[in-house]
Design a protein around this motif. Structure first.
Motif, short mmCIF file in Angstrom:
data_model
loop_
_atom_site.label_atom_id
_atom_site.label_comp_id
_atom_site.label_asym_id
_atom_site.label_seq_id
_atom_site.Cartn_x
_atom_site.Cartn_y
_atom_site.Cartn_z
N LEU A 146 -95.07 127.24 -25.73
CA LEU A 146 -95.92 126.05 -25.74
C LEU A 146 -95.15 124.78 -26.08
O LEU A 146 -95.66 123.67 -25.86
N ALA A 147 -93.94 124.92 -26.62
CA ALA A 147 -93.18 123.75 -27.02
C ALA A 147 -92.85 122.85 -25.82
O ALA A 147 -92.73 121.63 -25.98
N ALA A 148 -92.72 123.45 -24.65
CA ALA A 148 -92.36 122.67 -23.46
C ALA A 148 -93.55 121.89 -22.90
O ALA A 148 -93.36 121.04 -22.02
N ILE A 149 -94.75 122.17 -23.39
CA ILE A 149 -95.95 121.49 -22.90
C ILE A 149 -96.29 120.37 -23.87
O ILE A 149 -96.50 120.61 -25.05
N LYS A 150 -96.38 119.16 -23.37
CA LYS A 150 -96.66 118.01 -24.23
C LYS A 150 -98.11 118.05 -24.71
O LYS A 150 -99.00 118.53 -24.03
N GLY A 151 -98.32 117.50 -25.90
CA GLY A 151 -99.67 117.37 -26.41
C GLY A 151 -100.11 118.51 -27.31
O GLY A 151 -99.36 119.44 -27.59
N ARG A 152 -101.34 118.43 -27.70
CA ARG A 152 -101.94 119.37 -28.65
C ARG A 152 -102.30 120.69 -27.98
O ARG A 152 -102.79 120.73 -26.86
#
Length: 259
Positions: A146-152
């Motif tokens: 999930l770190a590669a996906i921006k945002g919450r």
């Protein structure tokens, strides 16, 4: 985002509707920790140690999750992760989508975890050590993914709690202290802007070690623990709603002598 085009009858598009919220929601079906376990205070007593009871718990989790997906607000972004034994590692059953049919099909096809319960302290320790390590590795992998996906991102974790992992006082001497590994996992989740919302698959029950463990995970990651209800669908809705409104607070010390 531009609105979806108006289409004539029988014409469809694979464009996704605008999301209803900025957060991405991960449904983590942690069947590894919903499998049969040995109650060390009452060895041999049926209940959570029973295979049929454990499978019923897993079946209910799937049914309530699918029920929510069929009625979730249009544009809600959801992915489905799973852990079960075998294979004993985290799997992505369905990537991020707003399509309820894809998400429901992924959950429906997930196999049950029938890993047999232990019947002695030694075998319990071996089994629990494996499950705890799988849980820690899964948390690390979720954060990395999930770190590669921006945002919450909101992690809706269906579990019974992991007291032997979060609270050494609830463990046995045969198990190691997981504090360092657990803090590392919390740090990785925070860096990935991921908040955990543990959801108890036990249903109505009194407050116990499992629920306190869920509270500890929620507090450490900024989420909320949900338990003591048979209506898991409402908890999913509450967790997603709670994770839709948020802010980020950061602080940088001007004194470089302090960490």
């Amino acid at each position: 985002e531009p609105p979806l085009p108006k289409l004539p009858p029988n014409i469809h598009t694979n464009l996704q509707p605008p999301p209803s919220g900025s957060a991405i929601n991960i449904l983590w079906l942690d069947f590894t920790n919903l499998a049969p376990v040995l109650d060390m205070s009452n060895p041999g007593i049926l209940g959570e140690t029973d295979l049929g009871y454990a499978m019923g718990r897993q079946r209910n989790t799937k049914q309530y999750a699918i029920s929510y997906l069929q009625t979730m607000p249009t544009g809600t972004r959801v992915a489905v992760f799973a852990t079960s034994y075998p294979p004993g590692s985290l799997r992505v059953l369905q990537g991020i989508t707003s399509d309820p049919s894809l998400l429901s099909a992924a959950i429906d096809a997930m196999p049950f975890d029938t890993d047999a319960s232990a019947h002695s302290a030694d075998t319990w320790c071996e089994q629990q050590e494996r499950r705890n390590r799988m849980t820690l590795e899964s948390l690390d992998q979720i954060a990395a993914d999930l770190a590669a996906i921006k945002g919450r991102k909101n992690l809706l974790w269906f579990t019974l709690g992991i007291p032997s992992l979060t609270d050494p006082a609830q463990s046995l001497p045969c198990l190691p202290d997981y504090s360092v590994d657990l803090k590392r996992a919390y740090g990785l989740l925070a860096a990935a802007q991921t908040t955990a919302f543990p959801i108890s698959a036990r249903g109505v029950s009194s407050l116990g070690a499992g629920e306190l463990s869920m509270e500890a995970v929620a507090e450490a990651t900024g989420g909320v623990a949900y338990y003591n209800s048979n209506d898991l669908g409402s908890y999913i809705a509450k967790a997603i709603a709670a994770g839709s409104d948020y802010y980020t607070l950061s602080y940088s010390s001007p004194n470089t002598a302090f960490d």
